[in-house]
Design an enzyme around this catalytic site. Structure first.
Site, PDB file in Angstrom:
ATOM      1  N   CYS A  54       0.960  -1.249  -0.060  1.00  0.00           N
ATOM      2  CA  CYS A  54       0.009  -0.046  -0.003  1.00  0.00           C
ATOM      3  C   CYS A  54       0.738   1.280  -0.100  1.00  0.00           C
ATOM      4  CB  CYS A  54      -1.003  -0.105   1.031  1.00  0.00           C
ATOM      5  SG  CYS A  54      -1.884  -1.537   1.188  1.00  0.00           S
ATOM      6  N   HIS A 114      -3.403   6.936   3.237  1.00  0.00           N
ATOM      7  CA  HIS A 114      -4.123   5.664   2.781  1.00  0.00           C
ATOM      8  C   HIS A 114      -5.278   5.450   3.122  1.00  0.00           C
ATOM      9  CE1 HIS A 114      -3.942   1.738   1.250  1.00  0.00           C
ATOM     10  NE2 HIS A 114      -3.807   1.114   2.447  1.00  0.00           N
ATOM     11  N   ASN A 146     -10.016  -0.210   0.156  1.00  0.00           N
ATOM     12  CA  ASN A 146      -9.079  -0.084   0.115  1.00  0.00           C
ATOM     13  C   ASN A 146      -8.140  -0.612  -1.126  1.00  0.00           C
ATOM     14  OD1 ASN A 146      -6.093  -0.597   0.538  1.00  0.00           O
ATOM     15  ND2 ASN A 146      -6.220  -1.569   2.500  1.00  0.00           N
TER      16      ASN A 146
HETATM   17  O1  UT7 Z   1      -3.525  -1.898   3.942  1.00  0.00           O
HETATM   18  C1  UT7 Z   1      -3.789  -2.448   5.157  1.00  0.00           C
HETATM   19  C2  UT7 Z   1      -4.668  -3.774   4.946  1.00  0.00           C
HETATM   20  N1  UT7 Z   1      -5.194  -4.182   6.108  1.00  0.00           N
HETATM   21  C3  UT7 Z   1      -5.971  -3.540   7.111  1.00  0.00           C
HETATM   22  O2  UT7 Z   1      -6.305  -2.259   6.601  1.00  0.00           O
HETATM   23  C4  UT7 Z   1      -6.771  -4.277   8.253  1.00  0.00           C
HETATM   24  C5  UT7 Z   1      -6.957  -3.239   9.358  1.00  0.00           C
HETATM   25  N2  UT7 Z   1      -7.690  -3.914  10.311  1.00  0.00           N
HETATM   26  C6  UT7 Z   1      -9.039  -3.694  10.379  1.00  0.00           C
HETATM   27  O3  UT7 Z   1      -9.419  -2.739   9.452  1.00  0.00           O
HETATM   28  C7  UT7 Z   1      -9.999  -4.367  11.230  1.00  0.00           C
HETATM   29  O4  UT7 Z   1      -9.186  -5.323  11.929  1.00  0.00           O
HETATM   30  C8  UT7 Z   1     -10.965  -5.382  10.653  1.00  0.00           C
HETATM   31  C9  UT7 Z   1     -11.969  -4.609   9.773  1.00  0.00           C
HETATM   32  C10 UT7 Z   1     -10.153  -6.391   9.582  1.00  0.00           C
HETATM   33  C11 UT7 Z   1     -11.629  -5.977  11.670  1.00  0.00           C
HETATM   34  O5  UT7 Z   1     -12.469  -5.089  12.654  1.00  0.00           O
HETATM   35  P1  UT7 Z   1     -12.285  -5.642  13.970  1.00  0.00           P
HETATM   36  O6  UT7 Z   1     -13.041  -4.235  14.793  1.00  0.00           O
HETATM   37  O7  UT7 Z   1     -10.747  -5.569  14.427  1.00  0.00           O
HETATM   38  O8  UT7 Z   1     -12.882  -6.875  14.445  1.00  0.00           O
HETATM   39  P2  UT7 Z   1     -12.028  -8.296  15.033  1.00  0.00           P
HETATM   40  O9  UT7 Z   1     -11.269  -8.733  13.875  1.00  0.00           O
HETATM   41  O10 UT7 Z   1     -11.783  -7.874  16.323  1.00  0.00           O
HETATM   42  O11 UT7 Z   1     -13.499  -9.141  14.912  1.00  0.00           O
HETATM   43  C12 UT7 Z   1     -14.701  -8.797  15.776  1.00  0.00           C
HETATM   44  C13 UT7 Z   1     -15.570  -9.771  15.475  1.00  0.00           C
HETATM   45  C14 UT7 Z   1     -15.423 -11.200  15.329  1.00  0.00           C
HETATM   46  O12 UT7 Z   1     -16.102 -12.039  15.889  1.00  0.00           O
HETATM   47  P3  UT7 Z   1     -16.202 -12.552  17.571  1.00  0.00           P
HETATM   48  O13 UT7 Z   1     -14.749 -13.254  17.821  1.00  0.00           O
HETATM   49  O14 UT7 Z   1     -16.476 -11.211  18.326  1.00  0.00           O
HETATM   50  O15 UT7 Z   1     -17.432 -13.382  17.718  1.00  0.00           O
HETATM   51  C15 UT7 Z   1     -15.119 -11.538  14.015  1.00  0.00           C
HETATM   52  O16 UT7 Z   1     -15.322 -13.008  13.587  1.00  0.00           O
HETATM   53  O17 UT7 Z   1     -16.217  -9.465  14.148  1.00  0.00           O
HETATM   54  C16 UT7 Z   1     -16.150 -10.784  13.565  1.00  0.00           C
HETATM   55  N3  UT7 Z   1     -16.118 -10.266  12.012  1.00  0.00           N
HETATM   56  C17 UT7 Z   1     -16.709 -10.154  11.181  1.00  0.00           C
HETATM   57  N4  UT7 Z   1     -17.998 -10.232  11.357  1.00  0.00           N
HETATM   58  C18 UT7 Z   1     -19.015  -9.844  10.133  1.00  0.00           C
HETATM   59  C19 UT7 Z   1     -14.624 -10.493  11.488  1.00  0.00           C
HETATM   60  N5  UT7 Z   1     -14.866  -9.875  10.139  1.00  0.00           N
HETATM   61  C20 UT7 Z   1     -16.406  -9.959   9.859  1.00  0.00           C
HETATM   62  C21 UT7 Z   1     -17.116  -9.399   8.719  1.00  0.00           C
HETATM   63  N6  UT7 Z   1     -18.319  -9.488   8.825  1.00  0.00           N
HETATM   64  N7  UT7 Z   1     -16.722  -9.220   7.545  1.00  0.00           N
END
Ligand code: UT7
Length: 317
Positions: free
Chosen positions: A108, A243, A273
């Site tokens: 990125c 970004h 993204n």
């Molecule tokens: O250029 C760099 C590229 N990468 C990034 O920018 C990623 C940076 N990180 C993020 O943007 C965030 O960490 C995410 C959007 C990927 C995830 O958001 P989060 O608030 O950190 O969620 P989490 O990973 O802590 O997950 C919370 C919950 C989990 O369920 P439980 O364990 O609480 O029951 C996940 O399984 O949300 C669940 N979850 C989803 N639910 C619905 C994870 N992805 C999804 C989804 N839809 N797409």
């Protein structure tokens, strides 16, 4: 070095969160509240080559530079169906260019890295006009059977023509080798002599929470450092062009630096993204909307797989 033209090539298909929810267990409510993303463009019948060529042509037209006057083409790309030759080499042919060209992959942070490379060539006097093309198709490296990463990305190309000038002030690129937090490992062809274990090839793997934390802390530190190295104060800066990974990441950076909302524009809601294509797409929009004017002080900041980050200061000429 200064930017004299920008362009964009977007896929035709708009994919909403509801459309993705037909394939993986997610919802518009979850994606829009956790990422800010409402839709993204995804390649269907176009090719990344088409999009890169379109973006390059628009940037050349806006810069009023003929392709024959381009001395170098740098293409930023993470993955495409050609491993070799470079994507830049193929786009060169479509543009009818004859200049040297090569690809870079700094995820990125690719656009800012290409700017830094271009600045080196231009400052040395070796080249005058350089075309940067960022062409990215992350939709083809994520896992569409799992909800974690496919919701985040969009496909796009963007381009910038850069030339001799005083726009770019400072550029800082950092890398910390942390391949496990965000990676895509491609399977190579069969080789009868290989004896080591080569299992574990998977679509893009990401530790979302870790990437989130690192993105915010690295971007905040990079921005403070380049602003200070330029001899500016944070309040001198007119626009922070960041970004576009996640609206919560952008908001968190803004809050850590205590910046007013109007100085931190975003379009992640509409594009998702698009990896290295993000920054020139946003820049192109801001220029078209007349939100950047001559003399404006701009800070760029990007972060991604590596873990690689880049940030720069720029005065619009
Ligand atoms: O250029 C760099 C590229 N990468 C990034 O920018 C990623 C940076 N990180 C993020 O943007 C965030 O960490 C995410 C959007 C990927 C995830 O958001 P989060 O608030 O950190 O969620 P989490 O990973 O802590 O997950 C919370 C919950 C989990 O369920 P439980 O364990 O609480 O029951 C996940 O399984 O949300 C669940 N979850 C989803 N639910 C619905 C994870 N992805 C999804 C989804 N839809 N797409």
């Amino acid at each position: 070095m200064k930017i004299i033209g920008t362009g964009v090539g977007l896929p035709r298909l708009r994919v909403t969160n509801d459309m993705i929810a037909k394939y993986v267990d997610t919802s518009d409510e979850w994606v829009s509240s956790r990422t800010g993303i409402r839709e993204r463009r995804i390649i269907s019948d176009e090719t990344l080559i088409d999009l890169g060529t379109q973006a390059a042509k628009e940037a050349l037209a806006k810069a009023s530079v003929d392709i024959a006057d381009i001395d170098l083409l740098i293409c930023s790309n993470v993955a495409n169906s050609y491993v070799t030759p470079s994507l830049g080499c193929i786009i060169q042919g479509k543009l009818g260019a004859s200049c040297p060209c090569f690809d870079i992959n700094n995820a990125c942070a690719g656009f800012l890295t290409a700017m830094d490379i271009a600045d080196g060539y231009i400052s040395s006097g070796k080249y005058k006009n350089i075309l940067i093309v960022c062409a990215e198709e992350p939709s083809r490296i994520v896992d569409w059977t799992s909800r974690e990463a496919c919701i985040l990305f969009g496909d796009a190309a963007s381009a910038a023509v850069v030339t001799v000038g005083e726009g770019l002030q400072k550029m800082r690129i950092s890398t910390k080798s942390m391949p496990d937090v965000l990676y895509y490992k491609r399977k190579l062809e069969y080789n009868p002599f290989v004896t080591k274990n080569e299992e574990g090839f998977k679509p893009l793997q990401m530790n979302g929470r870790e990437v989130f934390k690192m993105a915010v802390s690295a971007s905040v530190a990079d921005i403070k450092k380049v602003v200070e190295d330029t001899g500016w104060k944070m309040e001198d800066v007119d626009m922070f062009v960041l970004h576009q990974a996640n609206l919560r990441i952008i908001e968190s950076i803004r809050q850590h630096l205590d910046l007013p909302e109007e100085k931190v524009p975003h379009n992640v809601e509409r594009s998702g993204n698009t990896s290295s294509a993000c920054i020139p797409i946003l820049l192109n929009e801001l220029l078209e909307e007349g939100k950047i004017k001559k003399g404006d002080k701009i800070v760029f900041s990007a972060f991604g797989a590596g873990f690689s980050t880049a940030a720069g200061t720029y005065i619009w000429e």
